[in-house]
Design a protein around this motif. Structure first.
Motif, PDB file in Angstrom:
ATOM      1  N   GLY A 112       0.807  -1.221   0.000  1.00  0.00           N
ATOM      2  CA  GLY A 112       0.000   0.000   0.000  1.00  0.00           C
ATOM      3  C   GLY A 112       0.836   1.264   0.000  1.00  0.00           C
ATOM      4  N   ARG A 113       2.096   1.164  -0.447  1.00  0.00           N
ATOM      5  CA  ARG A 113       2.986   2.335  -0.395  1.00  0.00           C
ATOM      6  C   ARG A 113       2.552   3.447  -1.333  1.00  0.00           C
ATOM      7  NH1 ARG A 113       8.414   1.656  -1.894  1.00  0.00           N
ATOM      8  NH2 ARG A 113       8.110  -0.394  -2.835  1.00  0.00           N
ATOM      9  N   ILE A 114       1.958   3.080  -2.470  1.00  0.00           N
ATOM     10  CA  ILE A 114       1.498   4.082  -3.430  1.00  0.00           C
ATOM     11  C   ILE A 114       0.110   3.686  -3.927  1.00  0.00           C
ATOM     12  CG2 ILE A 114       3.825   4.670  -4.222  1.00  0.00           C
ATOM     13  CD1 ILE A 114       3.177   2.943  -6.757  1.00  0.00           C
ATOM     14  N   ARG A 115      -0.577   4.626  -4.559  1.00  0.00           N
ATOM     15  CA  ARG A 115      -1.830   4.313  -5.234  1.00  0.00           C
ATOM     16  C   ARG A 115      -1.488   3.752  -6.611  1.00  0.00           C
ATOM     17  NH1 ARG A 115      -6.509   6.396  -3.538  1.00  0.00           N
ATOM     18  NH2 ARG A 115      -7.252   4.473  -4.480  1.00  0.00           N
ATOM     19  N   LEU A 116      -1.953   2.546  -6.888  1.00  0.00           N
ATOM     20  CA  LEU A 116      -1.646   1.848  -8.142  1.00  0.00           C
ATOM     21  C   LEU A 116      -2.922   1.266  -8.717  1.00  0.00           C
ATOM     22  CD1 LEU A 116       0.195   0.486 -10.261  1.00  0.00           C
ATOM     23  CD2 LEU A 116       0.653  -1.314  -8.583  1.00  0.00           C
ATOM     24  N   MET A 117      -3.221   1.637  -9.959  1.00  0.00           N
ATOM     25  CA  MET A 117      -4.379   1.094 -10.674  1.00  0.00           C
ATOM     26  C   MET A 117      -3.912   0.503 -11.986  1.00  0.00           C
ATOM     27  SD  MET A 117      -7.806   3.062 -12.063  1.00  0.00           S
ATOM     28  CE  MET A 117      -8.446   2.657 -13.707  1.00  0.00           C
ATOM     29  N   VAL A 118      -4.483  -0.632 -12.355  1.00  0.00           N
ATOM     30  CA  VAL A 118      -4.208  -1.241 -13.652  1.00  0.00           C
ATOM     31  C   VAL A 118      -5.167  -0.643 -14.679  1.00  0.00           C
ATOM     32  CG1 VAL A 118      -4.100  -3.386 -14.964  1.00  0.00           C
ATOM     33  CG2 VAL A 118      -3.426  -3.373 -12.552  1.00  0.00           C
ATOM     34  N   HIS A 119      -4.610  -0.176 -15.788  1.00  0.00           N
ATOM     35  CA  HIS A 119      -5.434   0.415 -16.852  1.00  0.00           C
ATOM     36  C   HIS A 119      -6.030  -0.730 -17.677  1.00  0.00           C
ATOM     37  CE1 HIS A 119      -6.088   3.866 -19.873  1.00  0.00           C
ATOM     38  NE2 HIS A 119      -6.779   2.814 -20.287  1.00  0.00           N
ATOM     39  N   GLU A 120      -7.114  -1.290 -17.184  1.00  0.00           N
ATOM     40  CA  GLU A 120      -7.868  -2.323 -17.896  1.00  0.00           C
ATOM     41  C   GLU A 120      -9.133  -1.664 -18.409  1.00  0.00           C
ATOM     42  OE1 GLU A 120      -9.052  -4.488 -19.922  1.00  0.00           O
ATOM     43  OE2 GLU A 120      -7.655  -5.904 -19.004  1.00  0.00           O
ATOM     44  N   ASN A 121      -9.048  -1.135 -19.629  1.00  0.00           N
ATOM     45  CA  ASN A 121     -10.086  -0.216 -20.091  1.00  0.00           C
ATOM     46  C   ASN A 121     -11.283  -0.891 -20.739  1.00  0.00           C
ATOM     47  OD1 ASN A 121      -8.119  -0.754 -22.312  1.00  0.00           O
ATOM     48  ND2 ASN A 121      -9.537   0.494 -23.492  1.00  0.00           N
ATOM     49  N   TRP A 122     -11.178  -2.170 -21.130  1.00  0.00           N
ATOM     50  CA  TRP A 122     -12.265  -2.798 -21.889  1.00  0.00           C
ATOM     51  C   TRP A 122     -13.589  -2.728 -21.141  1.00  0.00           C
ATOM     52  CZ3 TRP A 122      -9.766  -4.261 -26.340  1.00  0.00           C
ATOM     53  CH2 TRP A 122     -10.526  -4.875 -27.347  1.00  0.00           C
ATOM     54  N   ARG A 123     -13.542  -2.978 -19.833  1.00  0.00           N
ATOM     55  CA  ARG A 123     -14.771  -2.974 -19.040  1.00  0.00           C
ATOM     56  C   ARG A 123     -15.387  -1.577 -18.925  1.00  0.00           C
ATOM     57  NH1 ARG A 123     -13.962  -4.255 -12.835  1.00  0.00           N
ATOM     58  NH2 ARG A 123     -12.744  -6.064 -13.534  1.00  0.00           N
ATOM     59  N   PHE A 124     -14.611  -0.540 -19.284  1.00  0.00           N
ATOM     60  CA  PHE A 124     -15.133   0.818 -19.234  1.00  0.00           C
ATOM     61  C   PHE A 124     -15.810   1.231 -20.538  1.00  0.00           C
ATOM     62  CE2 PHE A 124     -12.173   0.905 -15.692  1.00  0.00           C
ATOM     63  CZ  PHE A 124     -12.896   1.604 -14.734  1.00  0.00           C
ATOM     64  N   ARG A 125     -15.912   0.336 -21.513  1.00  0.00           N
ATOM     65  CA  ARG A 125     -16.689   0.645 -22.705  1.00  0.00           C
ATOM     66  C   ARG A 125     -18.153   0.829 -22.292  1.00  0.00           C
ATOM     67  NH1 ARG A 125     -14.178  -2.356 -27.961  1.00  0.00           N
ATOM     68  NH2 ARG A 125     -11.991  -1.994 -27.428  1.00  0.00           N
ATOM     69  N   PRO A 126     -18.794   1.889 -22.765  1.00  0.00           N
ATOM     70  CA  PRO A 126     -20.155   2.180 -22.308  1.00  0.00           C
ATOM     71  C   PRO A 126     -21.134   1.023 -22.492  1.00  0.00           C
ATOM     72  CG  PRO A 126     -19.263   4.092 -23.409  1.00  0.00           C
ATOM     73  CD  PRO A 126     -18.248   2.999 -23.592  1.00  0.00           C
ATOM     74  N   PHE A 158     -16.054  -8.923 -14.725  1.00  0.00           N
ATOM     75  CA  PHE A 158     -16.786  -7.705 -14.391  1.00  0.00           C
ATOM     76  C   PHE A 158     -18.293  -7.913 -14.503  1.00  0.00           C
ATOM     77  CE2 PHE A 158     -18.723  -3.851 -16.417  1.00  0.00           C
ATOM     78  CZ  PHE A 158     -18.784  -3.053 -15.287  1.00  0.00           C
ATOM     79  N   LEU A 159     -18.722  -8.605 -15.546  1.00  0.00           N
ATOM     80  CA  LEU A 159     -20.148  -8.787 -15.786  1.00  0.00           C
ATOM     81  C   LEU A 159     -20.762  -9.876 -14.911  1.00  0.00           C
ATOM     82  CD1 LEU A 159     -20.268  -8.614 -19.699  1.00  0.00           C
ATOM     83  CD2 LEU A 159     -20.906  -6.814 -18.074  1.00  0.00           C
ATOM     84  N   LEU A 160     -20.026 -10.970 -14.699  1.00  0.00           N
ATOM     85  CA  LEU A 160     -20.626 -12.160 -14.102  1.00  0.00           C
ATOM     86  C   LEU A 160     -20.182 -12.432 -12.677  1.00  0.00           C
ATOM     87  CD1 LEU A 160     -20.216 -14.543 -17.184  1.00  0.00           C
ATOM     88  CD2 LEU A 160     -22.186 -13.102 -16.604  1.00  0.00           C
ATOM     89  N   GLY A 161     -19.012 -11.931 -12.286  1.00  0.00           N
ATOM     90  CA  GLY A 161     -18.484 -12.248 -10.971  1.00  0.00           C
ATOM     91  C   GLY A 161     -17.327 -13.221 -11.076  1.00  0.00           C
ATOM     92  N   PRO A 162     -16.930 -13.829  -9.948  1.00  0.00           N
ATOM     93  CA  PRO A 162     -15.756 -14.716  -9.938  1.00  0.00           C
ATOM     94  C   PRO A 162     -15.908 -15.870 -10.929  1.00  0.00           C
ATOM     95  CG  PRO A 162     -16.464 -14.205  -7.706  1.00  0.00           C
ATOM     96  CD  PRO A 162     -17.538 -13.684  -8.613  1.00  0.00           C
ATOM     97  N   LEU A 163     -14.797 -16.200 -11.601  1.00  0.00           N
ATOM     98  CA  LEU A 163     -14.789 -17.281 -12.581  1.00  0.00           C
ATOM     99  C   LEU A 163     -13.705 -18.289 -12.229  1.00  0.00           C
ATOM    100  CD1 LEU A 163     -15.023 -15.185 -15.887  1.00  0.00           C
ATOM    101  CD2 LEU A 163     -16.904 -16.354 -14.715  1.00  0.00           C
TER     102      LEU A 163
END
Length: 335
Positions: free
Chosen positions: A117-131, A198-203
């Motif tokens: 938790g030393r820094i704020r880190l996000m993975v840029h996984e953009n596909w799920r952000f398609r409208p 993202f859509l269905l939950g754990p796989l």
């Protein structure tokens, strides 16, 4: 961070950096890209010149030390993600890192354990952000589909079939694909594993087979994954970059069937069937651009409020674990 726009350094000036830069430009009142770094100096200079950025570097270390950054946006090749993230963490910078977090699950896990938790880190996984995927998720959350029992996502393109000039469109667009030892699943379908999660939950991965037909690339160009979703839902993910009859441009085909309805995505048509019905015509090019804007806006929102990133490193590890297991299960590209 102050009320002034966040100062961003872009690490990597390849083709994907253009989409990052377009999104940052739209968000210029909140954040400003002030420097670009890439070992290929000319690429960095060209990218910076296009967006009016004066600070150009051939090393991220110099960019970090000389520019006074708040954030680094890592758009470099996957092999550079871990060292750049480590260097950023050593300087206390927040990081937005292109997927995958690392070339393998083990490297990504070690990075997450080290940085913690030393820094704020996000993975840029953009596909799920398609409208359109956000809309599907809202339909599922609202109960319009009911309990999902079957889902099938296809990723089909003729991008590795010769066009009328003998060129391979996928390699014209992204030449780097040719040299990837892990190509289709790690570079492209990792997006779709994340979307299904993202859509269905754990796989849970139950079966996988990878294949290679194209002689112009190192890695796999076919992949089929069989997964189990919540409540025993049967989920399949199929990819093929040498699909006759499909356009060179990549597009998704999705069917989700539940106890109370169904969702179908084919080309530009998105349909909800059942007692609740909707039919939407999509602008896929606009949705693609919007996915970068959505991901980066989410990053800035969570930096501001301190809440957890939707695509946090721990979340990305779950996607990477499925991808890694698929390679292991199939014997890499041997099938």
């Amino acid at each position: 961070m102050s009320d002034e726009p966040i100062r961003v350094g872009l690490a990597g000036a390849g083709w994907v950096a253009e989409h990052h830069m377009d999104a940052w430009k739209t968000l210029k009142d909140r954040a400003t890209v002030v420097a670009v770094a890439d070992p290929r100096g000319q690429a960095a200079e060209e990218r910076a010149a296009r967006y009016g950025i004066s600070a150009v570097y051939t090393s991220v270390e110099r960019m970090f030390d000389e520019t006074g950054l708040d954030v680094v946006d890592v758009a470099a090749p996957r092999e550079q993600h871990v060292p750049i993230c480590r260097k950023a963490a050593a300087r206390g910078l927040a990081v937005l890192c292109q997927k995958p977090l690392a070339p393998t699950f083990e490297e990504a896990r070690d990075l997450v354990d080290e940085i913690g938790g030393r820094i704020r880190l996000m993975v840029h996984e953009n596909w799920r952000f398609r409208p359109h995927y956000r809309r599907i998720r809202s339909w599922i959350d609202d109960g319009r589909v009911g309990a999902v029992h079957t889902a099938r996502l296809e990723v089909l393109t003729s991008g590795l079939l010769p066009d009328e000039h003998g060129a391979l469109p996928a390699l014209v667009r992204q030449p780097m694909l040719a040299g990837l030892e892990r190509m289709l699943l790690m570079e492209v379908m990792i997006h779709h594993v994340d979307v299904l999660r993202f859509l269905l939950g754990p796989l849970v991965l139950e079966g996988a087979r990878l294949g290679k037909r194209c002689t112009k690339i190192r890695g796999e160009d076919q992949a089929t994954l069989l997964l189990r979703g919540p409540g025993g839902a049967i989920v399949s993910l199929i990819g093929d970059f040498m699909a006759h009859g499909r356009p060179p441009a990549l597009s998704d085909r999705l069917e989700i069937r539940g106890t109370d309805g169904a969702v179908t995505l084919r080309g530009t048509e998105l349909q909800l069937s059942g007692p609740c019905q909707e039919l939407l015509t999509l602008d896929l090019a606009a949705d693609y651009k919007a996915s970068y804007l959505g991901a980066i806006s989410h990053f800035l929102d969570r930096l501001a409020d301190g809440d957890m990133f939707e695509t946090s490193p721990t979340d990305n590890l779950e996607t990477l674990a499925i991808v890694e297991a698929a390679y292991r299960m199939s014997g890499e590209t041997g099938g």
